[in-house]
Design an enzyme around this catalytic site. Structure first.
Site, short mmCIF file in Angstrom:
data_model
loop_
_atom_site.label_atom_id
_atom_site.label_comp_id
_atom_site.label_asym_id
_atom_site.label_seq_id
_atom_site.Cartn_x
_atom_site.Cartn_y
_atom_site.Cartn_z
N CYS A 140 -1.82 -6.65 -0.15
CA CYS A 140 -2.96 -7.48 -0.50
C CYS A 140 -2.75 -8.15 -1.86
O CYS A 140 -2.95 -7.53 -2.90
CB CYS A 140 -4.25 -6.65 -0.51
SG CYS A 140 -5.71 -7.61 -0.94
N CYS A 143 -5.85 -8.39 -4.05
CA CYS A 143 -6.24 -7.13 -4.70
C CYS A 143 -5.29 -6.80 -5.85
O CYS A 143 -5.72 -6.34 -6.91
CB CYS A 143 -6.17 -5.95 -3.73
SG CYS A 143 -6.77 -6.28 -2.08
N ASP A 144 -4.00 -6.98 -5.66
CA ASP A 144 -3.02 -6.40 -6.57
C ASP A 144 -2.20 -7.41 -7.37
O ASP A 144 -1.47 -7.02 -8.28
CB ASP A 144 -2.06 -5.49 -5.78
CG ASP A 144 -2.81 -4.32 -5.15
OD1 ASP A 144 -3.79 -3.86 -5.76
OD2 ASP A 144 -2.45 -3.90 -4.04
#
Ligand code: NDP
Length: 320
Positions: A140, A143-144
């Site tokens: 992701c 997200c990261d």
């Protein structure tokens, strides 16, 4: 009715942000929800390290910690959170039947499906090792990606997701190397053009991932192989992103619910309703576009409100 059959007003299947948020709302509406956690309590977020984009956590929170907090919040309002894996459903009649671990049968007035989707991984041992260590493997970018600012990363995949994520990463990272296993993209032309026209995205066609390299704790590079020439090379990188698709966890519903061609549950637009009355869906099981914890939580709230209104309307019919 056999003694082994339990009757539940609101059954929630799945324990990610969608399921727990549905539980918080359903419990507060006196629907006495029962929530089955499934085989990965906490869902996909438990494979994430730090979550920095969920509103309300100014200093960030780890995925597992956030899921424990959500569980506690759901239990505070007396959600019955249980271990167990829903193995079969029967939504053909007026009573929605659900089986847990193939044995326990539950009859439900309403069902909220929050079973999520699972990111696909390559399956390499080294990939799984650094994924579990939280050492630089992610599925992701949104997200990261932030953790790899000004660093060099590799992303594998050639669909719309891979293009979108590569483009997202290109704005944060020094360099993004994209590994495409064939000599062409699967993505739409516009998405392909976007990555081709981005200066710091390097595209390697006909390229397979051989190994994710690391120092035992974190990723340091990726060894790749050209599947036409056989040439092997190493790309330095601190992050390895996998964007080869997701699989919604919806197999057990396919005989009763309308699914799209990739298995996502089709909801009535703007609601959490499915094609079966009294069965609602929230989170990634119906969302291949946003796939965020906060959107999953939002649709969990919608599902509980829709379920509550559905029950209220049914009760009103009985009293007419
Ligand atoms: P897709 O299934 O479309 O693409 C998966 C990609 O991963 C393919 O290029 C595939 O290669 C590659 N792949 C699969 N397995 C491997 C492997 N083992 N090694 C290397 N590469 C591999 O998945 P997406 O998640 O990209 O998209 C899913 C759906 O969501 C699509 O319908 C897409 O259009 C849609 N979507 C739309 C977006 C938008 O409109 N903004 C954004 C994101 C997704 P190959 O091509 O060789 O099979």
């Amino acid at each position: 009715m056999s003694e082994t059959i339990e009757h539940v007003k609101c059954l929630i299947i799945g324990s990610g942000p969608a399921g727990y948020t549905a539980a918080i709302y359903a419990a507060r509406a006196n629907m006495s929800p029962v929530l089955y956690q499934g085989t990965q309590p906490g869902g996909q977020l438990t494979t994430t390290n730090e979550v920095e984009n969920f509103p309300g956590y100014p200093d960030g929170v780890t995925g597992p910690e956030m899921m424990l907090e959500l569980q506690k919040q759901a239990e505070r309002f007396d959600t019955d959170v249980r271990d167990g894996w829903v193995t079969k459903v029967d939504f053909s009649g007026p009573v929605h039947k659900v089986w847990v671990n193939d044995t326990k049968e539950i009859h439900c007035d309403t069902v909220i499906i929050s079973t999520g989707a699972s990111a696909k991984y390559l399956g390499l041992e080294s990939e799984q090792k650094y994924l579990k260590l939280g050492g630089g493997v992610s599925a992701c970018a949104v997200c990261d990606g932030f953790f790899y600012r000004n660093q060099e990363v590799v992303i594998v995949g050639a669909g719309d997701s891979a293009c979108e994520e590569a483009h997202y990463l290109s704005k944060l990272c020094k360099k993004v190397t994209m590994l495409v296993r064939r000599d062409e993209f699967r993505a739409s032309k516009i998405m392909e053009a976007r990555v081709r026209n981005t200066e710091n995205i390097d595209i390697l066609f006909n390229t397979n991932t051989d190994e994710v390299l690391g120092d035992g704790q974190v990723v340091t590079g990726v060894r790749v192989k050209n599947n036409v020439t056989g040439a092997v090379s190493e790309i330095p990188a601190t992050g390895f992103f996998v964007a080869i698709g997701h699989k919604p966890n919806t197999d057990i519903f396919k005989d009763y619910l309308e699914l799209d061609e990739t298995g996502y549950i089709i909801n009535v637009p703007g609601t959490s309703r499915t094609n079966v009355e009294g069965v609602f869906v929230s989170g990634d099981a119906a969302d291949h576009v946003y796939r965020q914890a906060v959107t999953a939580a939002g649709t969990g709230c919608m599902a509980a409100l829709d379920a509550e209104r559905y029950l209220a309307a049914k009760e009103a019919e009985v009293h007419v």
